[in-house]
Design a protein around this motif. Structure first.
Motif, PDB file in Angstrom:
ATOM      1  N   ASN A  98       0.877  -1.166   0.000  1.00 36.02           N
ATOM      2  CA  ASN A  98       0.000   0.000   0.000  1.00 36.02           C
ATOM      3  C   ASN A  98       0.914   1.215   0.000  1.00 36.02           C
ATOM      4  O   ASN A  98       1.530   1.537   1.013  1.00 36.02           O
ATOM      5  CB  ASN A  98      -0.904  -0.019   1.243  1.00 36.02           C
ATOM      6  N   VAL A  99       1.037   1.859  -1.146  1.00 32.99           N
ATOM      7  CA  VAL A  99       2.021   2.916  -1.324  1.00 32.99           C
ATOM      8  C   VAL A  99       1.715   4.118  -0.440  1.00 32.99           C
ATOM      9  O   VAL A  99       2.621   4.718   0.151  1.00 32.99           O
ATOM     10  CB  VAL A  99       2.090   3.332  -2.817  1.00 32.99           C
ATOM     11  N   GLU A 100       0.443   4.498  -0.354  1.00 35.34           N
ATOM     12  CA  GLU A 100       0.083   5.681   0.423  1.00 35.34           C
ATOM     13  C   GLU A 100       0.427   5.519   1.904  1.00 35.34           C
ATOM     14  O   GLU A 100       0.918   6.442   2.549  1.00 35.34           O
ATOM     15  CB  GLU A 100      -1.420   5.984   0.276  1.00 35.34           C
ATOM     16  N   GLU A 101       0.173   4.356   2.442  1.00 33.26           N
ATOM     17  CA  GLU A 101       0.406   4.130   3.864  1.00 33.26           C
ATOM     18  C   GLU A 101       1.762   3.482   4.158  1.00 33.26           C
ATOM     19  O   GLU A 101       2.158   3.382   5.328  1.00 33.26           O
ATOM     20  CB  GLU A 101      -0.715   3.259   4.444  1.00 33.26           C
ATOM     21  N   GLY A 102       2.454   3.044   3.122  1.00 35.07           N
ATOM     22  CA  GLY A 102       3.731   2.381   3.336  1.00 35.07           C
ATOM     23  C   GLY A 102       3.583   1.063   4.063  1.00 35.07           C
ATOM     24  O   GLY A 102       4.425   0.668   4.878  1.00 35.07           O
ATOM     25  N   TYR A 103       2.519   0.369   3.721  1.00 34.53           N
ATOM     26  CA  TYR A 103       2.141  -0.866   4.421  1.00 34.53           C
ATOM     27  C   TYR A 103       2.359  -2.049   3.488  1.00 34.53           C
ATOM     28  O   TYR A 103       1.930  -2.024   2.334  1.00 34.53           O
ATOM     29  CB  TYR A 103       0.665  -0.754   4.801  1.00 34.53           C
ATOM     30  N   VAL A 104       3.043  -3.071   3.958  1.00 32.83           N
ATOM     31  CA  VAL A 104       3.299  -4.264   3.143  1.00 32.83           C
ATOM     32  C   VAL A 104       2.263  -5.324   3.506  1.00 32.83           C
ATOM     33  O   VAL A 104       2.256  -5.841   4.624  1.00 32.83           O
ATOM     34  CB  VAL A 104       4.718  -4.816   3.368  1.00 32.83           C
ATOM     35  N   TYR A 105       1.381  -5.634   2.550  1.00 32.69           N
ATOM     36  CA  TYR A 105       0.383  -6.670   2.788  1.00 32.69           C
ATOM     37  C   TYR A 105       1.052  -8.040   2.911  1.00 32.69           C
ATOM     38  O   TYR A 105       0.760  -8.808   3.807  1.00 32.69           O
ATOM     39  CB  TYR A 105      -0.646  -6.702   1.651  1.00 32.69           C
ATOM     40  N   GLU A 106       1.941  -8.296   1.950  1.00 36.18           N
ATOM     41  CA  GLU A 106       2.650  -9.573   1.981  1.00 36.18           C
ATOM     42  C   GLU A 106       3.896  -9.497   1.118  1.00 36.18           C
ATOM     43  O   GLU A 106       3.877  -8.949   0.015  1.00 36.18           O
ATOM     44  CB  GLU A 106       1.745 -10.709   1.492  1.00 36.18           C
ATOM     45  N   ALA A 107       4.993 -10.030   1.639  1.00 31.96           N
ATOM     46  CA  ALA A 107       6.235 -10.192   0.883  1.00 31.96           C
ATOM     47  C   ALA A 107       6.758 -11.573   1.252  1.00 31.96           C
ATOM     48  O   ALA A 107       7.446 -11.748   2.260  1.00 31.96           O
ATOM     49  CB  ALA A 107       7.237  -9.101   1.226  1.00 31.96           C
ATOM     50  N   VAL A 108       6.396 -12.567   0.437  1.00 30.68           N
ATOM     51  CA  VAL A 108       6.663 -13.967   0.766  1.00 30.68           C
ATOM     52  C   VAL A 108       8.139 -14.222   0.994  1.00 30.68           C
ATOM     53  O   VAL A 108       8.529 -14.900   1.958  1.00 30.68           O
ATOM     54  CB  VAL A 108       6.117 -14.897  -0.348  1.00 30.68           C
ATOM     55  N   ASN A 109       8.992 -13.668   0.123  1.00 26.98           N
ATOM     56  CA  ASN A 109      10.432 -13.937   0.222  1.00 26.98           C
ATOM     57  C   ASN A 109      11.087 -13.320   1.460  1.00 26.98           C
ATOM     58  O   ASN A 109      12.212 -13.663   1.811  1.00 26.98           O
ATOM     59  CB  ASN A 109      11.156 -13.433  -1.031  1.00 26.98           C
ATOM     60  N   LEU A 110      10.360 -12.390   2.106  1.00 31.84           N
ATOM     61  CA  LEU A 110      10.896 -11.743   3.304  1.00 31.84           C
ATOM     62  C   LEU A 110      10.177 -12.196   4.572  1.00 31.84           C
ATOM     63  O   LEU A 110      10.597 -11.850   5.683  1.00 31.84           O
ATOM     64  CB  LEU A 110      10.781 -10.218   3.180  1.00 31.84           C
ATOM     65  N   GLY A 111       9.074 -12.917   4.393  1.00 35.29           N
ATOM     66  CA  GLY A 111       8.299 -13.339   5.547  1.00 35.29           C
ATOM     67  C   GLY A 111       7.440 -12.228   6.127  1.00 35.29           C
ATOM     68  O   GLY A 111       6.980 -12.320   7.273  1.00 35.29           O
ATOM     69  N   PHE A 112       7.194 -11.153   5.338  1.00 44.18           N
ATOM     70  CA  PHE A 112       6.355 -10.049   5.813  1.00 44.18           C
ATOM     71  C   PHE A 112       4.881 -10.372   5.552  1.00 44.18           C
ATOM     72  O   PHE A 112       4.530 -10.834   4.467  1.00 44.18           O
ATOM     73  CB  PHE A 112       6.674  -8.750   5.058  1.00 44.18           C
TER      74      PHE A 112
END
Length: 321
Positions: A78-92
């Protein structure tokens, strides 16, 4: 006045590339480090803060000279909020990346998807410089893309515009993709897809130079194709045909000024680009095909950090910092 810089970060599952970039988009310092992904989100935040401190110390800068930090993340953002919904390779998953990093560093932070930052880098100081309507494709382990309209990344309603690796190119009997679908262009035109196709067709080409290789890589297929190997040329043609169909359809919808192709697979050079251009001419709208250049990316591994720097450049100028 002392030099002002942007921090550009290309955050990957394997490594963190980071750079100090001046306001003209030129790298004044760059380095990389293995990603501390086993430490989780908070550990990566701490690592990035440490890397920024190290880079500034190396160049004898202090934080007052930093306009902000731009980061490309391999996931849904989410670019506006700087929120990562999911980043599989990072475990986020559901991670407030911007807020956490701003709290740690005391600097303004701007996030986007890593394919988008690579596209912005090519637009700002790479093959797409001077172009405001651009498609940038990354052919690597997967297939990524960034859509730039009127000089800005187009994110779409849910923020996933440009995820062209999951353009369906085979409607029946396609290979399964990591996204959960089958027949995605990523299963054909990525490094992984090219290797898969080569292995699948080995039995049909007993004289191929790829026979007997214990670990075929995409670069092996590209080299064999350049040497005239029939199997390798067949595989490259399949990948190029798929890309030609996709690019022809993309062009008629958004009519870019230029299409830039980067990533490890693009290093194959003209043995790949010539059949892509031929397929594009075949499947694209004749009114457009002669007016849209398909060119290799020029920034290589620097595209992501330069594009991350552009995020800072663009956003801080916009809000008058």
């Amino acid at each position: 006045m002392s030099q002002q810089v942007y921090v550009g970060i290309d955050l990957g599952g394997t490594s963190v590339k980071y750079a100090l970039i001046n306001t003209d988009g030129q790298i004044v310092y760059k380095s990389d480090a293995p990603t501390a992904k086993d430490a989780g989100g908070e550990g990566i935040i701490d690592q990035i803060d440490d890397l920024i401190t190290s880079a500034l110390s190396e160049m004898d800068y202090d934080r007052s000279q930093v306009h902000g930090v731009g980061i490309g993340v391999p996931g849904f953002v989410n670019v506006e909020e700087g929120y990562v919904y999911e980043a599989v390779n990072l475990g986020f998953k559901d991670f407030a990346f911007k807020a956490e990093l701003e709290g740690k560093t005391g600097l303004a932070v701007f996030l986007d998807n890593d394919a988008n930052t690579a596209a912005l880098g090519e637009m700002w100081r790479g093959s797409g410089e001077g172009t405001k309507d651009l498609l940038c494709i990354t052919l690597g382990t997967g297939v990524g893309g960034g859509v730039i309209l009127n000089g800005n990344i187009y994110h779409g309603h849910r923020g996933v515009a440009g995820e062209i690796g999951h353009y369906t190119i085979v409607t029946e009997g396609g290979a399964p993709c990591n996204c959960g679908k089958s027949g995605c262009i990523e299963t054909i035109a990525s490094a992984t897809g090219i290797v898969r196709l080569a292995k699948e067709h080995l039995g049909d080409y007993p004289d191929s130079k790829l026979q007997g290789k214990s670990n075929i890589e995409a670069k092996d297929v590209a080299q064999a194709a350049e040497d005239g190997d029939a199997l390798a040329r067949h595989v490259i043609k399949q990948a190029a045909e798929a890309l030609g169909v996709m690019l022809g359809n993309y062009a008629v919808i958004l009519n870019p000024e230029k299409i830039v192709i980067g990533g490890g697979v693009s290093k194959a050079g003209e043995v790949l680009f010539n059949p892509i251009r031929e397929a594009y001419q075949k499947y694209g709208l004749p009114h457009l095909t002669g007016h849209i250049d398909i060119a290799p990316a020029t920034l290589g591994n620097d595209a992501g950090v330069i594009g991350a720097g552009w995020l800072v450049h663009h956003n801080t100028n916009k809000i008058g910092l």
